[in-house]
Write an enzyme that holds these catalytic residues in place. Structure first.
Site, PDB file in Angstrom:
ATOM      1  N   CYS A  64     -78.862 -30.879  49.726  1.00  0.00           N
ATOM      2  CA  CYS A  64     -78.213 -31.084  51.024  1.00  0.00           C
ATOM      3  C   CYS A  64     -79.163 -30.732  52.169  1.00  0.00           C
ATOM      4  O   CYS A  64     -79.104 -31.344  53.237  1.00  0.00           O
ATOM      5  CB  CYS A  64     -76.937 -30.256  51.112  1.00  0.00           C
ATOM      6  SG  CYS A  64     -77.168 -28.501  50.763  1.00  0.00           S
ATOM      7  N   HIS A  98     -74.439 -24.366  52.057  1.00  0.00           N
ATOM      8  CA  HIS A  98     -74.484 -25.821  52.159  1.00  0.00           C
ATOM      9  C   HIS A  98     -74.977 -26.206  53.550  1.00  0.00           C
ATOM     10  O   HIS A  98     -74.648 -25.559  54.540  1.00  0.00           O
ATOM     11  CB  HIS A  98     -73.090 -26.408  51.904  1.00  0.00           C
ATOM     12  CG  HIS A  98     -73.033 -27.895  52.050  1.00  0.00           C
ATOM     13  ND1 HIS A  98     -73.671 -28.750  51.173  1.00  0.00           N
ATOM     14  CD2 HIS A  98     -72.431 -28.687  52.986  1.00  0.00           C
ATOM     15  CE1 HIS A  98     -73.443 -30.002  51.543  1.00  0.00           C
ATOM     16  NE2 HIS A  98     -72.704 -29.986  52.640  1.00  0.00           N
TER      17      HIS A  98
END
Length: 1022
Positions: free
Chosen positions: A50, A305
């Site tokens: 990510c 994330h």
């Protein structure tokens, strides 16, 4: 952190396995989903990428970087097709980055894959699963690109766009001498802890001065002494794009652990850098920057994330929030409602449909179908309640509609054949005020939506998901566990050309445009194929004209192939569409067309519910691939009325009757016939049909298998139906006439004494006599006892009857092996023998039902001995069984134990419980056990191997050295070879037994050849 993940070899890249030359990976059969309403593509997360996805999206939405990369052609970078050519120089990283950007801009898919790009980095699957820091990745990726572009016109791409300089100055208070040191930067790292926002952090770095005074003095080079001085830093050169990394992660020295700063940290959408620059005389526009990307981290310092907020500078995406989409849907529904008013007048609609027809008249059923196609609603659904049936409505307007002589076709009379108005023309029927009001509302709505969508807007790109956001949503990332981590600003002076606005193809090389066009064509083709495969269903159409009703079910009058039509149709189409397709297939059809669900049963084709509701989709009816549809008039087939539904399902019943006794030794047998009855038939009706002259009916309680011996008399169930008593397809009933009942014994409602012929068994002589190869066939039933079969075989083979007391029957396997003997008190059924099985007549008594016949082998690590046989009581212990096997094999001693044999026919699990019985350990008849040398360790101990390695230098230091045996220290002088070939201690040695925790050393087996290494055995208490 990344090591050499971005290193690229510029010698000859023929050994690189990236790009088109890489090993192909299995791909999903489903094509990727198309882009959503934003028209922007996300990037797939490979497991922990990510952070990479967020940075790549930022670079993509930096148009100047993207276009500079696209300006490098194949003549400078090479091509991926040449990657395996030995003399080709291919710059893989920029090529894969170009290709990824082209896919993100042009390929119609919801998310692109970075697999080819990360493979060009040299990343392994392990790296794709590990999350790294995006700030460090930004620096290393830029470094890798600079290295990769050396020798090309893009060698200065990174410096041209991102390079800036900072000057550090120290000014002497006495001589005013200025000492300078210039530093280059591609990104600025600013503090977060104890700072309210970005402007304060920059003020602390580039405005405030640090003073050298009191005991902290500065040595001036000009004065050559310690003096008071001031230190400051300024931005000397500003890059077109300013990257700012926020120091969110810090270290707590008191707790000795890392932590994330989640306090509020503001940053502006626009910022003026004049106060922080060395040169301040230029125009304000030279110092103004606009925020266009915010990389956000959600989580803690040990994981989390990343996603990114990006400003769409070139307006490539469709920006529309949910409330605007709802408003557009509401106005669309309003327009549809206004347009639908005309459908209230069926006369105008029917006249319009007939006016479009070239032929003068069409069948009435086709007129109803065309109404469904035109208005998406059937006559029965929309008009029947108010106007009656379609045919009746047409007949009530004879001045407009004209029927054919057979009343099956209808058309318009000549004076009413006017051009039919389309849906768009139907709006003219509204009043001018209504039209103007609707038009004004639509124009106002469209204008409002255009105003909302005008200009540059922000999107949240979260791996594969792309969503529009408002600019004020950025303020939510000032603080908290989900907060801004990297900021990207662009100079306000940078203006985009008008032709780049909303044009994703702008400046993309021709070869990439062609590649993406071809890829989109292939994607569309795959989606059509996949959509057809996922939603297309094959229906089997059974036409009533090809069927006859016989013996309670429908049967084709021709072959099955000639009676069935196969039709492939989309499950999302309506029943009316299906009906129209059938009309087109058939050359002619008279009367009503009824479609019914059908199901082939053993008795024949049976019909269930009628499909009704032409406006409903086929999916609503639960039609699946391979469904059977019967096309008929809904009443009769071939003049015979057909009963439909689950209550009238036909059932095939096997009817058995006793036949005369066969003198050939075959035993009692039957005549068999099949009859079909509806499942709702009562047993009294069944009795009258099958036994009109009287008698009894018995049902096989064991199901359709005829060998079952539990027959139930149905005398008390005559009022029940076939289904309620459990008779299904293939079940058997036995009809006993009055004269047949003398052959059986009926008690308690069950037939208890009855035998069934299983034909014969064959027996081969294995007793070692001259007729050894002779076979005989023995007639038997499933209830015949094995001892009777043995006696019959001895008689047929003409052997000595004394052999009966010292022989047994053993089944013979397909490869000729004699299996375990069958106990003589077993029946054929209990012995699980099949018809025609081969048995061997062998010497030796057969085991009783409480005894076990076992095979055993004497084996060790090198080889297995021959297989031997033994019969033992199932209540015998493991130790008793072992002693019997040792006695039979001629072995002695107590250093033996038993093991099971595994599926590889090797010694497996040991039978360690010596006092347990064979039955308790689930040892079964016919099992094979292995007698293995060696005594098992006592309960609570483990036996582990130890290897002794003797170094070459051992002989030189024998007197003073000590030998190490897997961590055990012992003096080799204390060991001597015993006469038996083993090792033992000297009588007067102080060595003793060496302890391993609570463990003890057992006697050591010693190789007579005295070759090292020596394997020792150690028993350790658990």
């Amino acid at each position: 952190m990344f090591g050499d993940l971005f290193e690229e070899d510029f010698s000859f890249i023929s050994n690189n396995h990236c790009g088109k030359g890489k090993k192909s990976k299995p791909r999903d059969s489903e094509p990727p989903a198309p882009r959503d309403f934003t028209n922007l593509s996300g990037i797939k997360n490979q497991g922990g990428t990510c952070y990479l996805n967020s940075l790549l999206q930022t670079l993509l939405f930096t148009p100047e970087f993207r276009e500079a990369l696209f300006s490098l052609g194949p003549e400078e970078l090479g091509t991926l097709d040449d990657i395996n050519k030995p003399d080709a120089k291919v710059r893989i990283i920029p090529l894969q980055l170009q290709r990824l950007f082209a896919q993100l801009l042009l390929l119609d898919q919801q998310a692109a894959s970075t697999t080819d790009l990360t493979e060009s980095f040299g990343w392994s699957s392990n790296e794709e699963m590990r999350q790294h820091d995006v700030q460090e990745l930004n620096r290393i990726l830029f470094s890798a690109l600079e290295t990769s572009l050396v020798g090309t016109s893009g060698h200065d791409l990174i410096n041209r766009l991102y390079h800036g300089t900072v000057v550090n100055q120290i000014v002497c208070k006495e001589c005013k001498n200025i000492s300078e040191r210039q530093e280059d930067f591609l990104d600025l790292t600013v503090a977060v802890k104890g700072v309210a926002g970005l402007e304060e952090a920059l003020w602390n770095m580039y405005v405030e001065e640090e003073y050298f005074e009191n005991e902290n003095l500065y040595r001036c080079g000009a004065c050559d002494k310690l003096v008071e001085a001031s230190k400051s830093a300024k931005l000397r050169k500003l890059p077109p794009f300013l990257t700012i990394s926020l120091l969110r992660f810090n270290f707590d020295f008191e707790k000795c652990e890392r932590y994330k700063e989640t306090s509020c940290y503001t940053f502006p959408i626009q910022i003026n850098l004049r106060p922080f620059c060395e040169q301040t005389e230029m125009d304000d526009s030279e110092y103004m920057y606009e925020l266009f990307s915010v990389i956000i981290h959600k989580g803690g310092c040990y994981g989390g994330h990343y996603h990114v907020y990006i400003k769409d500078v070139d307006e490539l995406g469709n920006w529309q929030l949910q409330e605007d989409e709802d408003r557009l849907t509401e106005h669309k529904a309003l327009r549809e409602n206004e347009n639908a008013k005309e459908t209230e007048n069926p006369l105008a609609v029917l006249k319009g449909i007939l006016s479009e027809e070239e032929s003068k008249q069409i069948p009435v059923d086709q007129l109803g179908q065309k109404l469904l196609e035109k208005k998406k609603v059937s006559w029965n659904k929309k008009y029947r309640k108010q106007y009656g049936a379609l045919r009746k409505y047409l007949q009530n307007h004879p001045q407009i509609f004209q029927f054919s002589p057979d009343k099956n076709k209808v058309g318009l009379k000549e004076k009413y054949k006017l051009p039919f108005q389309s849906d768009s023309q139907e709006l003219d029927l509204q009043s001018p005020s209504q039209k103007n009001d609707i038009q004004w509302n639509l124009e106002k709505t469209s204008t409002r939506l255009r105003d909302i969508s005008a200009g540059c807007h922000w999107f949240d790109l979260n791996d594969s998901k792309v969503q529009p956001i408002k600019e004020e949503d950025i303020e939510q990332q000032f603080q908290g566990k989900e907060s801004a981590y990297m900021l990207f600003y662009r100079k306000s002076q940078l203006k985009r050309p008008p032709e780049a606005r909303g044009n994703p193809r702008y400046q993309i090389p021709e070869h990439l445009l062609n590649e993406m066009n071809a890829a989109n064509t292939e994607l569309q083709k795959k989606r059509v194929e996949c959509d057809s495969a996922n939603n297309g269903i094959d229906l089997h159409l059974h036409l009533s004209s090809c069927y006859k009703f016989d013996n309670g079910a429908l049967h084709p009058s021709l072959t099955w192939k000639e009676s069935v039509l196969d039709l492939t149709i989309d499950r999302r189409k309506t029943l009316g569409d299906l009906r129209q397709s059938i009309f087109q297939i058939l050359e002619s059809w008279e009367g009503d067309m009824i479609l019914s669900n059908a199901k082939p049963l053993p008795a024949g084709l049976h019909l269930y519910e009628i499909l009704d509701g032409d406006e409903l989709t086929l999916d609503c009816f639960g039609l699946v691939d391979g469904a059977d549809i019967f096309v008929w008039n809904g009443k009769e087939v071939g003049g015979t009325k057909v009963m439909t539904g689950p209550d009238h399902e036909p059932v095939i019943i096997n009817v058995l009757r006793l036949a005369e006794y066969n003198e050939g030794g075959k035993g009692q047998h039957f005549t068999e016939s099949q009859h079909i009855f509806p499942c709702s038939t009562k047993l009294e009706d069944l009795h009258r049909a099958l036994a009109p002259s009287g008698g009894i009916i018995l049902k096989n309680g064991s199901g359709p298998e005829r060998e079952g011996k539990n027959w139930e008399v149905l005398e008390e169930h005559m009022k029940e139906t076939i289904r309620s008593v459990g008779l299904t397809d293939g079940c058997s009933v036995l009809i006993l006439d009055s004269h047949d009942q003398s052959f059986v014994n009926i008690s308690s409602g069950n037939l208890t004494a009855f035998t069934y012929d299983i034909s014969w068994l064959q027996v081969k002589n294995f007793c070692g006599m001259e007729d050894e190869q002779k076979h005989v066939k023995i007639t038997a039933t499933i209830e015949t006892v094995m001892s009777d079969i043995k006696m019959k075989a001895i008689q047929e083979l003409q052997l000595d009857e004394e052999l009966a007391s010292d022989s047994c029957l053993r089944p013979v396997s397909g490869n000729g092996k004699l299996l375990s003997p069958v106990p003589e008190d077993y029946t054929v059924k209990e012995a699980e023998l099949k018809m025609g099985s081969l048995l061997g007549l062998c010497r030796g008594k057969a085991p009783t039902s409480t005894q076990l016949f076992l095979y055993f082998i004497i084996g060790h690590d090198q080889h297995m001995g021959p297989e031997m046989e033994i019969v033992v009581e199932e209540t015998a212990s493991v130790k008793e069984c072992l002693n019997l096997m040792l006695e039979k094999s001629g072995l002695s001693g107590d250093s033996w134990h038993l093991r099971r044999i595994d599926w590889c026919y090797e010694a497996g699990e040991a039978l360690s419980q010596e006092n347990a019985t064979l039955k308790e350990l689930n040892v079964c008849r016919g099992d094979t056990l292995v007698i293995t040398e060696g005594k098992l360790p006592p309960k609570g101990f483990l036996k582990i191997p130890i290897w002794w390695f003797k170094p070459s230098s051992h002989m030189k230091h024998k007197e003073n050295g000590q030998d190490q045996v897997n961590g055990l220290t012992c003096r080799m002088d204390d060991l001597q070879v015993s006469p038996a070939g083993g090792l033992k201690r000297k009588e007067k040695s102080n060595w003793g037994k060496q302890q391993i925790g609570k463990g003890k050393l057992t006697d050591f087996p010693y190789s007579k050849s005295k070759i090292l290494p020596l394997l020792l055995s150690c028993v350790v208490e658990v």
